[in-house]
Design an enzyme around this catalytic site. Structure first.
Site, mmCIF file in Angstrom:
data_model
loop_
_atom_site.group_PDB
_atom_site.id
_atom_site.type_symbol
_atom_site.label_atom_id
_atom_site.label_comp_id
_atom_site.label_asym_id
_atom_site.label_seq_id
_atom_site.Cartn_x
_atom_site.Cartn_y
_atom_site.Cartn_z
ATOM 1 N N SER A 110 0.823 -1.201 0.000
ATOM 2 C CA SER A 110 0.000 0.000 0.000
ATOM 3 C C SER A 110 0.862 1.258 0.000
ATOM 4 O O SER A 110 1.681 1.435 -0.898
ATOM 5 C CB SER A 110 -0.965 -0.038 1.180
ATOM 6 O OG SER A 110 -1.990 0.920 1.007
ATOM 7 N N HIS B 141 -7.691 -5.524 -0.893
ATOM 8 C CA HIS B 141 -6.414 -4.813 -0.781
ATOM 9 C C HIS B 141 -5.347 -5.727 -0.170
ATOM 10 O O HIS B 141 -4.223 -5.822 -0.685
ATOM 11 C CB HIS B 141 -6.643 -3.586 0.101
ATOM 12 C CG HIS B 141 -5.552 -2.569 0.088
ATOM 13 N ND1 HIS B 141 -4.899 -2.155 -1.054
ATOM 14 C CD2 HIS B 141 -5.009 -1.841 1.113
ATOM 15 C CE1 HIS B 141 -4.000 -1.228 -0.746
ATOM 16 N NE2 HIS B 141 -4.042 -1.023 0.569
ATOM 17 N N ASP C 249 -0.134 -4.028 -4.095
ATOM 18 C CA ASP C 249 -1.282 -3.137 -4.206
ATOM 19 C C ASP C 249 -0.933 -1.731 -3.719
ATOM 20 O O ASP C 249 -1.466 -1.250 -2.710
ATOM 21 C CB ASP C 249 -2.492 -3.672 -3.446
ATOM 22 C CG ASP C 249 -3.807 -3.218 -4.093
ATOM 23 O OD1 ASP C 249 -3.837 -3.062 -5.328
ATOM 24 O OD2 ASP C 249 -4.804 -3.009 -3.377
#
Length: 335
Positions: A183, A269, A207
């Site tokens: 992330s 996610h 991601d």
């Protein structure tokens, strides 16, 4: 973004155009760039708005607040604390520049014990004898999202400084270094790689965060110039960056939402690091992907015969180039 202590449950995109829509996936704006707010569950049944437009940017942390933890096959759970002001403490550990070194970098609201760190540490060390250094930048990451996002380039610079110190004092070879970020941590990895002139061997972006990151501003986000090879795994449209970023980009199940997650966008996610951990642990990496221009073309079979590549793994497939698609199962084993 890490799940704990917040769970993101809903998101609204701005309807204000950021300019003309360009043709072709790689030149369109990342869909999260104009995200205005999302809701977070601060306690069971209690939700608060995370404002991405009007929130104040608050950063009270400094380089000395970043803590590094060294792990190896003899210590996969606790780690040895290393500070940027006391790198010499690595000399009291089993750290060896004869081995490859992997840096793990968490996302928003994460810390040393973030699941992305613990799962990947255990998975990699179960199979490979390497140095693992977990980067705990929670002093920056615990702020509101816009503040944490605004700290990414600064934190990346600090991580680059730490790695450069290892080069200077321990003869660390950047060609043996892999940065893995989840992330916001993926963009921290990108900025760290850029700070080292793109000389680290590999960056793996799991991601990479999408909200407020623009396709046009490569200086603040992960891109293919940040390392000798950049692999990216995309699993969520709402929270992740949904356009290609690396030398090889993988879009399992189209990269928008993951089977078995339903409407839980955090679940999708997090699948990025869950898939990656499985790809490392499996005796054979069965996340076989097909090079294709779109997921629709992949589904319709028009890309059959194109280049195949396995997603993830350690080491990653550095011969891959372009965008790759694959489908997964809705529960473990996912491949």
């Amino acid at each position: 973004m890490e799940v704990s202590p917040f769970v993101i449950v809903f998101a609204i995109f701005s309807i204000v155009s950021s300019g003309p829509v360009l043709q072709g996936r790689a030149t369109q704006e990342n869909s999260g760039a104009n995200l205005e707010y999302f809701l977070v569950e601060t306690s069971p049944g209690v939700y608060e708005v995370e404002d991405l437009v009007n929130s104040e940017i608050t950063v009270l942390a400094a380089e000395a607040d970043i803590v590094y933890y060294y792990f190896n096959q003899n210590d996969t759970l606790v780690g040895t604390e290393i500070l940027s002001t006391n790198i010499a403490a690595l000399g009291d550990t089993e750290f060896s520049t004869d081995l490859e070194t992997v840096f793990l970098i968490h996302g928003w609201n994460g810390n040393k014990t973030a699941e992305s760190n613990t799962e990947l540490t255990e998975a990699i060390l179960a199979v490979h004898n390497v140095n693992i250094i977990v980067v705990d930048w929670s002093a920056f990451a615990i702020n509101n999202y816009i503040s944490a996002k605004s700290s990414v380039d600064e934190v990346g610079e600090y991580v680059a400084n730490f790695i450069q110190s290892l080069v200077d004092t321990s003869d660390l070879d950047l060609s043996t270094v892999t940065l893995i970020g989840f992330s916001l941590g993926a963009h921290v990895a990108g900025n760290a790689g850029a700070g080292l002139d793109g000389q680290v061997a590999v960056i793996i972006g799991l991601d990479p965060a999408g909200p407020l990151f623009s396709v046009f501003n490569t200086d603040e986000r992960l891109d293919s110039d940040d390392a000798q090879f950049v692999q990216v795994i995309h699993t969520s449209t709402l929270l992740g960056y949904d356009l290609p970023l690396g030398n090889a980009d993988y879009f399992p199940n189209g990269g928008t939402a993951q089977p078995g997650c339903g409407i839980d966008v955090v679940c999708s996610h997090e699948r990025a690091y869950i898939y990656y951990a499985e790809s490392v642990l499996a005796s054979t990496n069965n996340f076989v992907a097909l090079q294709c221009s779109t997921y629709a073309r992949y589904i319709f079979g028009t890309c059959i015969g194109n280049d195949e590549s396995v997603m993830g793994g350690y080491p990653v497939n550095k011969t891959a180039n372009g965008s790759y698609y694959l489908n997964t199962n809705n529960a473990s084993p996912f491949a």
